[in-house]
Design a protein around this motif. Sequence first.
Motif, PDB file in Angstrom:
ATOM      1  N   ILE A  76      -3.813   2.238   1.072  1.00  0.00           N
ATOM      2  CA  ILE A  76      -4.177   2.036  -0.301  1.00  0.00           C
ATOM      3  C   ILE A  76      -3.437   1.450  -1.274  1.00  0.00           C
TER       4      ILE A  76
ATOM      5  N   LEU B 101      -7.032  -1.243  -7.355  1.00  0.00           N
ATOM      6  CA  LEU B 101      -6.615   0.219  -8.308  1.00  0.00           C
ATOM      7  C   LEU B 101      -6.910   0.749  -9.204  1.00  0.00           C
TER       8      LEU B 101
ATOM      9  N   SER C 230      -3.869  -2.683  -2.947  1.00  0.00           N
ATOM     10  CA  SER C 230      -3.084  -2.377  -4.646  1.00  0.00           C
ATOM     11  C   SER C 230      -2.540  -3.302  -4.465  1.00  0.00           C
TER      12      SER C 230
END
Lengths: 275, 333
Positions: free
Chosen positions: B40, B51, B44
């Motif tokens: 993640i 995101l 991002s």
Amino acid sequence: MTETISGTGTSAATRPVVPVLEAHGLVKRYGNVTAINGADFELHPAEVLAVIGDNGAGKSSLIKVLAGAVVPDSGELRMDGQPVSFRTTRDARAHGIETVYQDLAVIPALDIASNVYLGREIRRKGFMGSVLRRLDMPAMRKDSADHLADLRIGIKSVSQAVETLSGGQRQGVAVVRSATFGRRVIIMDEPTAALGVRESGQVVDLIKQLRDRGLPVVLISHDMPHVFEVADRIHVHRLGQRAAVVRPSERTMSEVVALMTGATEPTERERAGGS
Amino acid sequence: MTGTPTAQRMAEAPPARRVTLAGVLRQPLLGPLAALIIAIVVFSIITDSFLRPQNLSLILQQSVVIGILAVGQTLIILTGGIDLSIGAVAVLGTIVMARTNDASGSFLALLVVLVLCALIGAVNGGLVTSLRLPPFIVTLGTFTILYATTQLVAGSATYQVPDGPLTVLGETFRIGGFVTTYGVVAMVLVYAVAWYALSQTAGGKHVYAVGGSPEAARLSGIRSNRVLMSVYVLTGVIAAIAAWAALGRIPNADPNAYQNANLETITAVVIGGTSLFGGRGSVLGTLVGTLIVGVLRNGLTQAGVDNLYQNIATGVLVIAAVALDQLARRRNR
């Protein structure tokens, strides 16, 4: 549970006792092979009875009959003098007979408390337990911890997985499990076969503790020094039958081995089952 | 002679607690969770769109069908088996659901598919328990049979499902600024129920016991066949729920859809830290594993990476996960 009758080794010999568990004329055949050929068996209250025999003598088959894992073709089983019959291990358990197996019959990935209560879990009271089937883990943990402490097995937390324990401690968990539910008889099938010297010593100590609490123990073992250290009587199995029952105080190790292999003949009293 | 020496000797036995590689590996959820967070964070940083709330919502929606099926796969892998037919059961479910809906309405459609999928599970379970066949072979066979049956039932056509109870799991609702579907809620519920059953009930402990050490389970008086049967039937029920969710996601029953679902569920389970050898793992791990695959695919797409490279990345992840599992097992022996 029966009250402690420790130190009755000598008095048991002089007056008749009703065996906790006895078998007469057991026969079990597998095809052409006769595994048990008219075997007798007697376990007295609060004693450690060692069962020894050469490989293939049929002692595993005998033990399996006592544990309910094998149904004999003929012969009778009695508990406290009353006839019983075991069709499954569950039947034997319902009569308070618990078995500890040589291959450490515990589930490595489960925690100690779950292992002790495996197959006999406690559920919560009320709606959570009856409808949602929720386990009462706190109760199982507490009881397991108490039983471990009773048998003086030092384990930090009963929440830890069994795989984090040493072999001796694992066997300790299996013994606690059987002692928790075995109200009448504990059978141990080669409990030290998978263990090192020190860990075997721990298990031998556990067996003595069980006897001191009044629970009779059937110990199947190849380890003669252990047998002579812990057994009150020794059941010698040979050719599918009970060849003799001897007292470790009356025979030497090499004499017992000779009885086991058939090199020597037992005395009349020993052949008749000892006492 | 008795007592005290035992206590001392046994107390000495466990080694002092230290943070070791094996110790970390024994915390099964830690690795997958770390991998998810790293993925993640990386996506991002390297993409602007990753995101955004609508993208995160999309990842969840894309994960619903495989995510639900992976719960069933987890149950079966925990027993030491594997289910190669699970995706094919769900696809057959969508076709039967759509056709029954056309003929007799949506309520009956859901009921028929629920019973059908449970029965297919019972057939798998029956073959595994009564004939003692390896689950791999049994489900490979049922997979092949089901795939052909699906084509026969569908007659090589696809079936549009009208809006209604069958597509309700695709409907959206809003929590704060976050839009999501009832399918996502259904997935979370399936995970919650499975987590509860596995960790808080005796039946769950027995699943671990049967998978981790079948002989010890038998000697403990656990009726292994009954446990296995329940697991296979439940997996069928879960496949029916996945079929329902699939029609919510795309309201068109297609006999050629979800062809890789079998392998994708295994991927999610394995990445989530559940051991292919049985008896070790959790559905929470599988949820994380499902999300890792979802995040990886979505993130790589956002970053403009070709679909084929995404498959390569997933494959590497699977092998790494199994290698870690093996390492952990070896340390424990």
